[in-house]
Scaffold this active site. Structure first.
Site, PDB file in Angstrom:
ATOM      1  N   ARG A 109       0.886  -1.183   0.000  1.00  0.00           N
ATOM      2  CA  ARG A 109       0.000   0.000   0.000  1.00  0.00           C
ATOM      3  C   ARG A 109       0.917   1.225   0.000  1.00  0.00           C
ATOM      4  NH1 ARG A 109      -5.324   1.419   3.461  1.00  0.00           N
ATOM      5  NH2 ARG A 109      -6.077  -0.014   1.869  1.00  0.00           N
ATOM      6  N   HIS A 136      -7.330   0.790  -6.594  1.00  0.00           N
ATOM      7  CA  HIS A 136      -7.560  -0.031  -5.389  1.00  0.00           C
ATOM      8  C   HIS A 136      -8.207  -1.347  -5.849  1.00  0.00           C
ATOM      9  CE1 HIS A 136      -7.860  -1.117  -1.340  1.00  0.00           C
ATOM     10  NE2 HIS A 136      -8.710  -0.225  -0.864  1.00  0.00           N
ATOM     11  N   GLN A 139     -10.061  -3.949  -3.487  1.00  0.00           N
ATOM     12  CA  GLN A 139     -11.374  -3.509  -3.025  1.00  0.00           C
ATOM     13  C   GLN A 139     -12.449  -3.766  -4.081  1.00  0.00           C
ATOM     14  OE1 GLN A 139     -12.150  -2.131   0.177  1.00  0.00           O
ATOM     15  NE2 GLN A 139     -14.144  -2.761  -0.609  1.00  0.00           N
ATOM     16  N   ASP A 223     -17.191   7.049  -1.954  1.00  0.00           N
ATOM     17  CA  ASP A 223     -16.011   6.947  -1.075  1.00  0.00           C
ATOM     18  C   ASP A 223     -15.837   8.311  -0.418  1.00  0.00           C
ATOM     19  OD1 ASP A 223     -13.720   6.043   0.165  1.00  0.00           O
ATOM     20  OD2 ASP A 223     -12.498   5.931  -1.656  1.00  0.00           O
ATOM     21  N   CYS A 263     -16.325   1.488   0.394  1.00  0.00           N
ATOM     22  CA  CYS A 263     -15.164   0.652   0.748  1.00  0.00           C
ATOM     23  C   CYS A 263     -14.757   0.800   2.207  1.00  0.00           C
ATOM     24  CB  CYS A 263     -13.997   0.947  -0.186  1.00  0.00           C
ATOM     25  SG  CYS A 263     -13.374   2.629  -0.056  1.00  0.00           S
ATOM     26  N   ARG A 291     -13.361  -8.802   1.456  1.00  0.00           N
ATOM     27  CA  ARG A 291     -11.936  -8.553   1.197  1.00  0.00           C
ATOM     28  C   ARG A 291     -11.133  -9.802   1.561  1.00  0.00           C
ATOM     29  NH1 ARG A 291      -9.826  -3.338   1.121  1.00  0.00           N
ATOM     30  NH2 ARG A 291      -7.877  -4.414   0.685  1.00  0.00           N
TER      31      ARG A 291
HETATM   32  N1   CP Z   1     -11.174  -0.155   2.252  1.00  0.00           N
HETATM   33  C1   CP Z   1      -9.907  -0.230   2.721  1.00  0.00           C
HETATM   34  O1   CP Z   1      -8.960  -0.396   1.966  1.00  0.00           O
HETATM   35  O2   CP Z   1      -9.826  -0.149   4.074  1.00  0.00           O
HETATM   36  P1   CP Z   1      -8.473   0.105   4.894  1.00  0.00           P
HETATM   37  O3   CP Z   1      -7.965   1.475   4.514  1.00  0.00           O
HETATM   38  O4   CP Z   1      -8.906   0.043   6.353  1.00  0.00           O
HETATM   39  O5   CP Z   1      -7.497  -0.962   4.553  1.00  0.00           O
END
Ligand code: CP
Length: 309
Positions: A109, A136, A139, A223, A263, A291
């Site tokens: 990430r 992403h 997701q 989002d 998400c 997820r």
């Molecule tokens: N939706 C998502 O990626 O959540 P986090 O940022 O908690 O990993």
């Protein structure tokens, strides 16, 4: 006999897998989730190690990848910028060469997509995008799987994206083209889609209001107004996005049986009202749980291919 190993593949954006491969991952997700719910032992990744590199905060991504890898029989190493040489300017290329000699798969990430692409270029093992500024994909795997679980195929359906032109929006654009549905998008005029990440096409319809985007949709999704890394723009965005909130009126413009997804984490009263997020059309908790299941199927596919039980 040692477990089979698949040819090296990365998952840096959704379009790294074909529509057929995505369908395979969704089918495996169904099976892996069913086994998990029945407490059936399924550990095809025994002796495999996942390194998770986080340069931004996370709850869902960390817990789902870590729990998922352990459940598949493997182990996990968690690295952050603050507790590794990544935060002390060791070149990404060198980090990739070293980490990928020691583990079997890497999840990252980070900020710019270019960074994860540089890492992948020098990695001996599959690299998974756990969120970048641009995409992403894990997701969206969970979101599409959740839709399929609730409503059957997503092909031919309509998804409404309301709010920021962010990594989620751009990954939905890829999903629409790969899986054959229409994406209706509405963003504030000052925050349009970047045509380099959202090229015009038959699957993408840009709408001038949230109501127009939601019209006839099978799924409404949004989002936060300010994604991680853009906090300096918070106040300006609050003003610009004030009319891009998913509320009961927006949901009423969609089909009567439309689902709502987010998400998470969500800001009730900003991009979505509490009434919608916590209401009967919302499937956000299934979406979050999924997820875990889709990423187990993804890691299985990247490490073992289709030769699985
Ligand atoms: N939706 C998502 O990626 O959540 P986090 O940022 O908690 O990993």
């Amino acid at each position: 006999m040692p477990p089979m190993t698949a040819p090296l593949r990365h998952f840096l954006q959704l379009a790294d897998l074909s529509g057929d491969e995505l369908q395979h991952v969704f089918e495996r997700t169904r099976l892996i989730k069913d086994r998990f719910k029945r407490y059936e032992f399924y550990q095809p990744l025994r002796d495999r190690t996942l390194a998770m590199v986080f340069e931004k905060a996370s709850t869902r991504t960390r817990v789902s990848f870590e729990a998922g890898m352990y459940q598949l029989g493997g182990s996990v190493i968690h690295i952050t910028t603050g507790d590794s040489q990544l935060g002390r300017s060791e070149p990404i290329e060198d980090s990739a060469r070293v980490i990928s000699r020691m583990v079997d798969i890497v999840m990252i990430r980070t900020f710019e997509q270019a960074k994860i692409e540089r890492f992948a270029r020098y990695s001996r093992v599959p690299v998974i995008n756990g969120l970048t500024n641009e995409f992403h994909p894990c997701q969206i795997l969970a979101d599409v799987f959740t839709f399929i679980e609730q409503r059957g195929t997503i092909r031919g359906r309509t998804v409404a994206w309301i709010g920021d032109a962010n990594n989620m929006a751009y990954t939905w654009v890829q999903a629409a083209a790969l899986l054959g549905f229409t994406l209706q998008v509405s963003t504030p005029p000052a925050y349009p889609l970047d045509p380099r990440l959202a090229p015009a096409g038959a699957h993408l319809k840009v709408c001038d209001s949230p109501l127009a985007a939601a019209h006839g949709a099978d799924l409404v999704t949004t989002d936060v107004w300010t994604s991680m890394g853009f906090e300096a723009q918070n106040e300006a965005r609050r003003r610009a996005f004030a009319d891009w909130r998913v509320d009961a009126r927006v949901m009423a413009a969609a089909r009567h049986d439309a689902l709502f997804m987010h998400c998470l984490p969500a800001h009730r009263g900003e991009e979505v009202t509490a009434e919608v997020l916590d209401g009967p059309q919302s499937v956000v908790w299934d979406e979050a749980e999924n997820r875990l299941h889709v990423q187990k199927a993804l890691m299985e596919y990247l490490l073992l291919g289709r030769d699985v039980a």
